[in-house]
Design an enzyme around this catalytic site. Structure first.
Site, short mmCIF file in Angstrom:
data_model
loop_
_atom_site.label_atom_id
_atom_site.label_comp_id
_atom_site.label_asym_id
_atom_site.label_seq_id
_atom_site.Cartn_x
_atom_site.Cartn_y
_atom_site.Cartn_z
CD GLU A 170 -8.81 3.54 7.47
OE1 GLU A 170 -7.84 2.89 7.08
OE2 GLU A 170 -8.70 4.61 8.08
NE ARG A 181 -13.14 -0.59 4.67
CZ ARG A 181 -13.78 -0.99 3.58
NH1 ARG A 181 -13.81 -2.26 3.25
NH2 ARG A 181 -14.38 -0.14 2.80
CD GLN A 194 -2.64 -1.33 2.57
OE1 GLN A 194 -2.79 -2.43 3.09
NE2 GLN A 194 -3.18 -0.24 3.08
#
Lengths: 289, 162, 785
Positions: free
Chosen positions: C742, C372, C223
């Protein structure tokens, strides 16, 4: 995850499968749908030297009533059973179970024969077969044998089948007027093996007296289990709410669950009690229709 | 170890190959045929990322030996629609935002093809149960359900207009 | 509500345009890391420890090396020759790449087998013989601090016990005093268990070193590709891997959720292997390796909430024990070892709070990465939202009313929280009231009263959360010293089409669409004419990547400001083309025109063409701009979630009847994508609330390391989500946006837990830790009979 090396053999007929099995010996395993065996091989819990593929054998996929039996070919997939009009109409208990077994893609491959022959008390079909008093028909080196379901399951992954026996057919006494069955399992999420499951099959006479009763339990014992004490309480009786409660209690006492990720022993006993009662009621409702 | 010659139809084209007994169908598709739209997500036949159509039925190709697919007709996501076109399900997943990362999408779509074949007009509940062998970690499933509903409608319209 | 400034064709902010990235995924043409196939590529498989804590007495490679096709077995001793057997974690701890003498958790990498293909590599891994001497593992974090507990990290200088650090924030004495004197105090120990993101794509890499060019190319499920490049240079610089020779490509990613931020040991081994062997080496994690070797959460929180008897909240205190496994590999900003946990004071206005945390080592996998969630916000929100419900139950006040009475009011923003955050904006009352209207709160309260009268168990649960995302301002936020800005680089071509590159990396969030929409909003170039490119460190500008809901707050802002730089340049060009002074030029979306004479105009495309063909004298040619955005503050998305459940007393079965989520994430770029993100986050919220948790036995063995037993929800477990939003723009973000993906993962678990516990309240049950399963509910019911 990759299975260890093995040799693949395809059998085109039952006799060829048996001959192959005899030739290859104890290290050979039959594979039908493969959704129980292949995952174990990928995890290397099972490392057979030979796989004999019996899934391509013609003529072992059928569902029919013949004489006083419902006959299901061992290679009939769960999906074929799910969509079969005869089963939908007369044997809804099978649909109850199939709907809750794994998922549709697995059911497209998984067979009724494999689900039973694997000898796993966590599978759903063994409890149904116990409840419906099925007979397992197998062919082996010494011919065809019919094994009553009560003699079929011997232990953890162990059955009455000899290594070279091929399960070819399941026979279930034909549904009579006044009969009905139902199955349910509690699962942690859809497609899971049962936390506990109960199959009930009941036959009532015109007066509503219980002529025959079968109760099978899923995944609450090492070996697929029939609830004999519960059945004895109901046989020959008009089934009342009190009797149903008593049988639920008996089920919770006689099952042999172990505490694990699915819950404590006490929880499972309680679930067995509840589902037994509910499935008795549902089976009775169907029997009375 | 024994090698086996297998022949099958993949996305309408005939393919022959020599494979080991233990080769999994998903690896045959991905590595031998370079059709990488079929994914691997769990190895235990729980996630459905490897779902393909074998003789029209959705199966999990991570739990199927390549050698057993001898003689079969296989459809992977690459062959679901002609180049440059969308199957109604592909179009619906696009229209309804039925995908985020795209990893579960090929399996989800192929599973839905089989679902709609057996049940052309499913309820929301039937769709949810029908795709219960395919995990998605991104979408929360609401829009996948809507995608399948849109495609069901579109496919029914198509079949009626034929 | 937000009013679109652009037409649907231009597709700027507020338009639910369809995603540009979909086509390749729909046709099986996505390019995930396992799809990468380089000439001569080898496969690597890790041998992993069956024990949680053991000495390695010997590793015998012989049988593995005897298998045709097995080329190498790499051990810790091999790496030690290059001083590559240890690496730094993202939070200043150290982690083994491969062990030389001791394994610290079950499934830890022990050695690596390199072979010509995957099947042979697995056979090779099976054939490696490792002789272990098992030791008694520390599994319970509360026992890790016992005086007789073995010292797990003697390798660390000065480490005398198993405590990693102590952290605290707030005024302990004052908070204790207020709590001691309060009318009402509610207390609870709340545990948020270990969970795993379980993205459907596992982690993996293909590392390829070219000995001639000395270039290292790594396709990696990351990421944060730029940060990884820097880490690789820091870890392996001494063997000659210099940063300009390292290229990290983050291809399509099959879900990240925080699990693809860390540097996993196998990445480093694969890089070492290609460096030594000179051929590309691929490593793809299998699902069990994925589930067992990382985690999020694992916080044991002792909470106290004090209030007046009328229900005015006065103080909150939370003392946490955090189980980090054998090393602290949290991917947190370096000044925030507990992440943003100090957001735990919530959406309520009160003065006194104190939070402290002790992090300990145990014989479990390292992690502390996200699920998340923006750096421990989930834990914080769970703590305060459960406690507010406990308070409501204790004083017998409607939990919605209690919240409404304690909310920070709209006019109090920017609001300085007791633990040091400056909340940017919000209208908590409006958001909760919208959720209550949408679900029909009053009707459910009435239905609940009726059901309770019949002995039925029905619960209504609320969560009104405030998140803190978008890290972050460089004065406070860095990872390994690198400031947490992010970047955008725009190139508008002569024909008026554009390419824009970013330091972030989408993993399904739809950046190829939403970034194009931001540029469309700013420049008036249709979003379909703008290509978005991310993930290749050779081409993209430096940035810290996509996690913690930071892409829109940082890179999204960078895009807007870079576009504004271009717009300013364009204004000069337009003035030149229209032969007026710059002051006489005005802008409306996509077009410059002469003040008072709108028929005299030049489109952005005209201006772009002129920037290459008809440049004003003295002006630098070209039409490109770059911006590195250092946010002045974080953003504070918030929301109100309400859940209705029914519980069956006999079996403990839980039926989620309704779930309404109202989110306020500021201005919305693409409502369709925001809604999709909320749906997905909600399912990842119900997952830990009711299904997921990594279970250990007393020896430190993971009991549910496959997707057969680690229960990722299917479409059947996932309810039909109902969503909506309020919009309170962020005052400091150039687009007024906040980030959203999130929020639902943070907000859903307490709403669900509160609902289930509310349902069980008539039985005397006051708290249950998540995951709240039917089995757990059943046990609680028995215990309260």
């Amino acid at each position: 995850m990759i299975p260890a090396n093995f040799n693949y053999h395809k059998a085109s007929s039952v006799s060829e499968a048996i001959a192959l099995s005899q030739e290859l010996g104890e290290e050979a395993k039959y594979m039908s749908g493969g959704h129980s065996l292949l995952p174990m091989m990928k995890l290397r819990f099972a490392t057979p030297e030979h796989i004999i593929d019996i899934s391509k054998i013609d003529g072992l996929s059928y569902i029919k009533e013949e004489g006083d039996m419902l006959k299901i070919g061992a290679l009939t997939t769960q999906t074929e059973m799910e969509h079969n009009a005869l089963l939908k109409e007369k044997y809804p208990i099978l649909g109850d179970a199939i709907w809750l077994t794994a998922d549709p893609s697995v059911r497209n491959v998984g067979t009724i024969g494999g689900n039973i022959a694997h000898g796993d008390a966590a599978n759903d079909q063994p409890a149904l077969m116990l409840a419906m008093r099925a007979t397992v028909v197998a062919e082996g080196a010494d011919g065809t044998k019919s094994i009553p379901i009560d003699d079929f399951f011997h232990g953890f992954y162990m059955t009455a089948l000899e290594p070279s026996d091929v399960l070819v057919e399941i026979q279930i006494p034909k549904a009579k007027k006044g009969s009905g069955g139902a199955y349910h399992k509690v699962e942690r999420k859809v497609g899971d093996y049962a936390t506990a499951g109960v199959a009930v099959y009941v036959e009532l006479d015109v007066d509503g007296v219980c002529q025959e009763i079968g109760i099978g339990l899923t995944n609450v014992s090492a070996v697929p289990m029939r609830l004999e004490r519960g059945e004895a309480l109901l046989r020959g009786q008009k089934i009342t709410d009190e009797l149903i409660s008593e049988v639920g209690q008996v089920a919770s006492e006689d099952c042999e669950p172990e505490s694990d990720l699915r819950g404590s022993e006490a929880y499972k006993r309680s679930i067995v009690n509840t589902i037994t009662k509910r499935m008795l009621n549902k089976a009775l409702e169907r029997a009375r229709q | 170890m024994a090698k086996h010659t297998i022949t099958m139809t993949i996305n309408g084209e005939s393919v022959s190959a020599e494979v080991d007994s233990r080769l999994l169908l998903v690896h045959f598709i991905r590595e031998n045929l370079d059709l990488t739209g079929t994914h691997i997500g769990c190895d235990t036949s729980n996630c459905g990322a490897c779902t393909i159509l074998l003789d029209g039925k959705s199966i999990k190709s991570c739990t199927y030996l390549a050698v057993r697919a001898d003689g079969a007709a296989i459809t992977t996501i690459e062959g679901l629609a002609a180049e440059g076109t969308n199957h109604p399900l592909q179009q619906a997943f696009h229209d309804q935002h039925g995908l985020h990362c795209g990893f579960c999408t090929p399996g989800m779509i192929l599973r839905s093809v089989d679902l709609l074949k057996n049940n052309p007009n499913p309820t929301e509940e039937e769709i949810r149960w029908g795709i219960s062998g395919n995990l998605c970690r991104c979408t929360g499933y609401n829009n996948i359900v809507k995608s399948v509903q849109q495609a069901a409608k579109e496919m029914q319209n198509q079949s009626e207009s034929v | 509500m937000f009013k679109c400034k652009t037409s649907a064709e231009v597709g700027g902010m507020g338009h639910s345009v369809k995603r540009k990235e979909d086509a390749r995924f729909l046709h099986g043409k996505g390019n995930y890391v396992d799809d990468v196939k380089l000439p001569g590529q080898l496969t690597m498989v890790m041998v992993r420890s069956p024990y949680a804590y053991a000495k390695i007495k010997s590793i015998n490679k012989e049988k593995a090396l005897a298998i045709p096709g097995v080329l190498a077995v790499i051990t810790g001793e091999d790496l030690a020759q290059y001083n590559l057997h240890w690496m730094p974690t993202l939070l200043s701890d150290t982690q083994m790449v491969l062990p030389t003498d001791t394994v610290m958790h079950q499934s830890q990498e022990v050695c690596a087998v390199i072979a010509t293909d995957r099947y042979i590599a697995v056979d090779g891994a099976e054939a490696v013989e490792v002789d272990y001497e098992p030791m008694q593992a520390i599994v319970d974090p509360f026992k890790a601090l016992d005086s007789d507990a073995p010292l797990l990290r003697p390798d660390k200088e000065g480490q005398e016990d198993n405590q990693i650090y102590h952290w605290e924030r707030g005024d302990r004495a004052k908070t204790d005093e207020v709590i001691a004197n309060a009318d009402v105090v509610v207390k609870e120990r709340i545990y948020l268990p270990r969970i795993h993101v379980a993205s459907i794509e596992t982690c993996g890499c293909v590392a390829s070193y070219d000995k001639d060019t000395q270039k290292l190319l790594v396709y990696l499920t990351t990421q944060a590709p730029h940060a990884i490049r820097t880490v690789v240079a820091l870890v392996a610089g001494h063997v000659g891997l210099s940063e300009e020779k390292i290229r990290i490509i983050s291809p399509d990613i099959g879900g990240g959720f925080g699990g693809k931020v860390p540097v996993y040991p196998a990445y480093v081994v694969a890089i070492a292997a290609t460096f030594l062997i000179g051929k590309p080496v691929k490593w793809i994690e299998d699902r069990s390796e994925n589930l067992v070797n990382g985690f999020a959460r694992d916080y044991h929180m002792d909470c106290e909430l004090a209030a007046t008897k009328e229900g005015k909240i006065q103080a909150f205190k939370v003392s946490t024990l955090a189980d980090h496994g054998y090393t602290d590999s949290s991917a947190n900003p370096s000044k925030y070892p507990t992440g943003m946990f100090s957001i735990c004071t919530g959406s309520y206005d009160y003065e006194h709070a104190f939070a402290e945390l002790d992090a300990v080592y145990t014989n479990k996998a390292p992690g502390g990465v996200a699920y998340r969630c923006s750096f421990r916000v989930t834990e914080a929100v769970h703590a305060i939202e459960r406690m507010v419900d406990k308070l409501a139950a204790k004083i017998e006040k409607d939990p919605a009313l209690l919240r409404l009475e304690n909310f920070i009011k709209k006019e109090q923003f920017p609001y300085d929280s007791p633990l040091g955050w400056s909340y940017d904006s919000g209208d908590y009352e409006a958001t909760l009231k919208k959720a209550m209207d949408m679900i029909g709160y009053d009707n459910y309260k009435q239905e609940q009263a009726e059901k309770r009268a019949q002995g039925k168990l029905m619960g209504i649960g609320i969560c009104t959360f405030t998140e803190v995302v978008g890290a972050g301002p460089s004065k406070d936020f860095d990872i390994l010293g690198i400031a947490m800005f992010d970047s955008a680089e725009i190139r508008v071509h002569p024909t008026g089409k554009a390419l824009a590159r970013f330091g972030t990396k989408s993993q399904g969030q739809g950046h190829e669409t939403t970034y194009a929409q931001i540029l469309a909003e700013e420049l008036g170039i249709p979003y379909t004419d703008i290509e978005i490119d991310e993930g290749d460190t050779d081409t993209a500008p430096y940035g810290l990547g996509t996690y913690a809901s930071r892409s829109t707050p940082t890179a999204g802002a960078a895009a807007a400001i870079a576009a504004r730089k271009l717009k300013d340049k364009g204004k000069k060009i337009a003035a030149y083309l229209l032969e007026v002074s710059e002051e006489d030029i005005e802008w409306e979306v996509g077009k410059y025109f002469v003040k008072g004479a709108p028929e005299k105009s030049k489109t952005i495309q005209d201006v772009a063409f002129a920037a290459y063909t008809n440049i004003p004298p003295g002006m630098e040619p070209g039409f490109e701009a770059t911006h590195y955005y250092d946010p002045p503050n974080l953003t504070f998305p918030n929301g109100a979630y309400i859940c209705v459940v029914e519980v069956e007393q006999e079996t403990g079965a839980i039926d989620v009847k309704r779930f309404v989520a109202i989110d306020d994430c500021g201005n919305i770029i693409n409502p369709m994508i925001v809604e999709g993100q909320v749906h997905g986050g909600l399912t990842q919220g119900i997952a830990p609330a009711m299904y997921e948790g990594i279970e250990y036995d007393d020896e430190g063995n993971v009991l549910n390391g496959t997707l057969m037993d680690y229960l990722v929800p299917t479409a059947v477990e996932s309810p039909h989500w109902e969503t909506g939003h309020t919009i309170t723009p962020s005052p400091h973000h150039p687009l007024g946006a906040k980030g959203v993906a999130e929020s639902p993962t943070v907000g859903a678990p307490p709403a669900i837990a509160n609902a289930i516990i509310d349902a069980l309240a008539p039985l005397g049950i006051k708290h249950l830790d998540i995951p709240i399963t039917p089995a757990k509910v059943w046990e609680a019911i028995q215990a309260h009979k």
